[in-house]
Write a protein that holds these residues in place. Structure first.
Motif, PDB file in Angstrom:
ATOM      1  N   GLU A   1       7.915  57.375 -17.815  1.00 13.54           N
ATOM      2  CA  GLU A   1       8.992  58.094 -18.348  1.00 13.54           C
ATOM      3  C   GLU A   1       8.687  58.753 -19.868  1.00 13.54           C
ATOM      4  N   LYS A   2       7.699  58.108 -20.614  1.00 14.78           N
ATOM      5  CA  LYS A   2       7.408  58.687 -21.931  1.00 14.78           C
ATOM      6  C   LYS A   2       6.444  59.791 -21.861  1.00 14.78           C
ATOM      7  N   LEU A   3       5.583  59.729 -20.669  1.00 15.32           N
ATOM      8  CA  LEU A   3       4.894  60.794 -20.337  1.00 15.32           C
ATOM      9  C   LEU A   3       5.500  62.059 -19.825  1.00 15.32           C
TER      10      LEU A   3
ATOM     11  N   TYR B   1       8.723  53.003  -8.806  1.00 14.68           N
ATOM     12  CA  TYR B   1       8.646  52.253  -9.628  1.00 14.68           C
ATOM     13  C   TYR B   1      10.128  51.310  -9.612  1.00 14.68           C
ATOM     14  N   GLN B   2      11.252  52.301  -9.705  1.00 14.42           N
ATOM     15  CA  GLN B   2      12.550  51.880  -9.457  1.00 14.42           C
ATOM     16  C   GLN B   2      12.755  51.245  -8.199  1.00 14.42           C
ATOM     17  N   GLN B   3      12.286  51.563  -7.273  1.00 16.41           N
ATOM     18  CA  GLN B   3      12.506  50.805  -5.940  1.00 16.41           C
ATOM     19  C   GLN B   3      11.735  49.529  -5.993  1.00 16.41           C
ATOM     20  N   GLY B   4      10.654  49.577  -6.609  1.00 17.08           N
ATOM     21  CA  GLY B   4       9.673  48.168  -7.039  1.00 17.08           C
ATOM     22  C   GLY B   4      10.645  47.345  -7.852  1.00 17.08           C
ATOM     23  N   LEU B   5      11.367  47.859  -8.918  1.00 20.29           N
ATOM     24  CA  LEU B   5      12.614  46.935  -9.499  1.00 20.29           C
ATOM     25  C   LEU B   5      13.132  46.242  -8.584  1.00 20.29           C
ATOM     26  N   ASP B   6      13.925  47.118  -7.848  1.00 20.50           N
ATOM     27  CA  ASP B   6      14.899  46.501  -6.688  1.00 20.50           C
ATOM     28  C   ASP B   6      14.475  45.588  -6.071  1.00 20.50           C
ATOM     29  N   ALA B   7      13.196  45.832  -5.419  1.00 22.94           N
ATOM     30  CA  ALA B   7      12.656  45.038  -4.385  1.00 22.94           C
ATOM     31  C   ALA B   7      12.207  43.754  -5.120  1.00 22.94           C
ATOM     32  N   THR B   8      11.612  43.677  -6.343  1.00 19.19           N
ATOM     33  CA  THR B   8      11.173  42.457  -7.184  1.00 19.19           C
ATOM     34  C   THR B   8      12.421  41.740  -7.384  1.00 19.19           C
ATOM     35  N   ASP B   9      13.751  42.360  -7.968  1.00 15.59           N
ATOM     36  CA  ASP B   9      14.789  41.655  -8.068  1.00 15.59           C
ATOM     37  C   ASP B   9      15.346  40.768  -6.915  1.00 15.59           C
TER      38      ASP B   9
ATOM     39  N   ASN C   1       8.145  42.430 -11.239  1.00 19.29           N
ATOM     40  CA  ASN C   1       9.242  43.186 -11.945  1.00 19.29           C
ATOM     41  C   ASN C   1       8.993  43.836 -13.298  1.00 19.29           C
ATOM     42  N   GLY C   2       8.168  42.881 -14.142  1.00 18.11           N
ATOM     43  CA  GLY C   2       7.648  43.246 -15.382  1.00 18.11           C
ATOM     44  C   GLY C   2       6.889  44.305 -15.491  1.00 18.11           C
ATOM     45  N   ILE C   3       5.954  44.314 -14.569  1.00 19.05           N
ATOM     46  CA  ILE C   3       4.883  45.468 -14.411  1.00 19.05           C
ATOM     47  C   ILE C   3       5.438  46.595 -14.146  1.00 19.05           C
ATOM     48  N   PHE C   4       6.401  46.672 -12.993  1.00 17.05           N
ATOM     49  CA  PHE C   4       7.244  47.898 -12.453  1.00 17.05           C
ATOM     50  C   PHE C   4       7.958  48.489 -13.795  1.00 17.05           C
ATOM     51  N   SER C   5       8.301  47.473 -14.585  1.00 15.81           N
ATOM     52  CA  SER C   5       9.302  48.047 -15.532  1.00 15.81           C
ATOM     53  C   SER C   5       8.537  48.665 -16.847  1.00 15.81           C
ATOM     54  N   ASP C   6       7.392  48.129 -17.225  1.00 12.07           N
ATOM     55  CA  ASP C   6       6.415  48.752 -18.395  1.00 12.07           C
ATOM     56  C   ASP C   6       5.997  50.151 -17.638  1.00 12.07           C
TER      57      ASP C   6
ATOM     58  N   LYS D   1       4.658  45.949  -0.116  1.00 14.04           N
ATOM     59  CA  LYS D   1       4.649  47.213   0.487  1.00 14.04           C
ATOM     60  C   LYS D   1       4.833  48.429  -0.631  1.00 14.04           C
ATOM     61  N   ILE D   2       5.641  48.130  -1.770  1.00 12.21           N
ATOM     62  CA  ILE D   2       5.610  49.019  -2.744  1.00 12.21           C
ATOM     63  C   ILE D   2       4.208  49.042  -3.618  1.00 12.21           C
ATOM     64  N   LEU D   3       3.813  47.843  -3.780  1.00 10.57           N
ATOM     65  CA  LEU D   3       2.725  47.926  -4.792  1.00 10.57           C
ATOM     66  C   LEU D   3       1.568  48.637  -3.896  1.00 10.57           C
ATOM     67  N   ASN D   4       1.466  48.476  -3.021  1.00  9.40           N
ATOM     68  CA  ASN D   4       0.366  49.240  -2.101  1.00  9.40           C
ATOM     69  C   ASN D   4       0.703  50.950  -1.926  1.00  9.40           C
ATOM     70  N   GLN D   5       1.863  51.134  -1.895  1.00  6.30           N
ATOM     71  CA  GLN D   5       2.342  52.533  -1.889  1.00  6.30           C
ATOM     72  C   GLN D   5       1.836  53.170  -3.326  1.00  6.30           C
ATOM     73  N   ALA D   6       2.267  52.321  -4.442  1.00  2.00           N
ATOM     74  CA  ALA D   6       1.608  52.599  -5.648  1.00  2.00           C
ATOM     75  C   ALA D   6       0.177  52.752  -5.906  1.00  2.00           C
ATOM     76  N   VAL D   7      -0.712  51.930  -5.181  1.00  3.92           N
ATOM     77  CA  VAL D   7      -2.057  52.137  -5.210  1.00  3.92           C
ATOM     78  C   VAL D   7      -2.565  53.523  -4.560  1.00  3.92           C
ATOM     79  N   ALA D   8      -2.018  53.836  -3.630  1.00  5.17           N
ATOM     80  CA  ALA D   8      -2.370  55.117  -2.806  1.00  5.17           C
ATOM     81  C   ALA D   8      -1.692  56.302  -3.803  1.00  5.17           C
TER      82      ALA D   8
END
Ligand SMILES: [Fe+2]
Length: 155
Positions: free
Chosen positions: A137-139, A110-118, A126-131, A8-15
């Motif tokens: 954050e750098k941007l 992405y933080q929500q994604g990190l929590d969900a993947t954990d 999890n690695g994708i969301f983390s990267d 669900k979070i992956l598809n939210q990120a797609v939109a």
């Protein structure tokens, strides 16, 4: 079914990434004034970064047997990134402030994604969301620096 929250979070990120790409394109096109020569092409690099994230997230969703949103209508219906018709006369600094808000929304997602993947045990996503969270954050730091502001990222 596995990975329900993650997908669900992956598809939210797609939109949201699709809308973010459009937002940056608008900044690129409607830019005038100070630093145009430097900042106009810089927006191309931001779009490339967002589009690369969009492709990787969509393909990860497909890998998990999901179905990414793939039409303009689906992206518009589901995205929470603010989109307004382009108008002239808006200072680049104002547009950048709005871009930072959109990027902060993305890092929260992405933080929500990190929590969900954990929770669901998906180390790869999890690695994708983390990267990608780190990339945005750098941007945020760089755009805030251009605005003479601190990044205000609470890691
Ligand atoms: Fe262009």
């Amino acid at each position: 079914m596995k990975y329900v929250k993650t997908k669900k979070i992956l598809n939210q990120a797609v939109a949201d990434l699709s809308a973010l790409s459009a937002m940056i394109h608008q900044i690129h096109w409607y830019m005038r004034g100070e630093n145009f020569i430097k900042l106009h092409p810089q927006m191309d690099t931001y779009m490339e970064q967002v589009d690369a994230q969009l492709d990787e997230i969509s393909e990860r969703l497909i890998t998990l047997d999901g179905s990414p949103y793939s039409t303009l209508r689906e992206w518009a219906d589901h995205s929470k990134v603010k989109q307004e018709p382009g108008i002239w006369g808006v200072k680049t600094s104002k547009r950048f402030e709005e871009l930072v808000l959109a990027l902060r929304y993305m890092t929260d997602l992405y933080q929500q994604g990190l929590d969900a993947t954990d929770e669901e045990g998906d180390a790869v996503t999890n690695g994708i969301f983390s990267d990608f969270k780190g990339d945005f954050e750098k941007l945020i730091w760089m755009i805030c620096a251009e605005l003479d502001l601190a990044p205000e990222i609470d890691a």
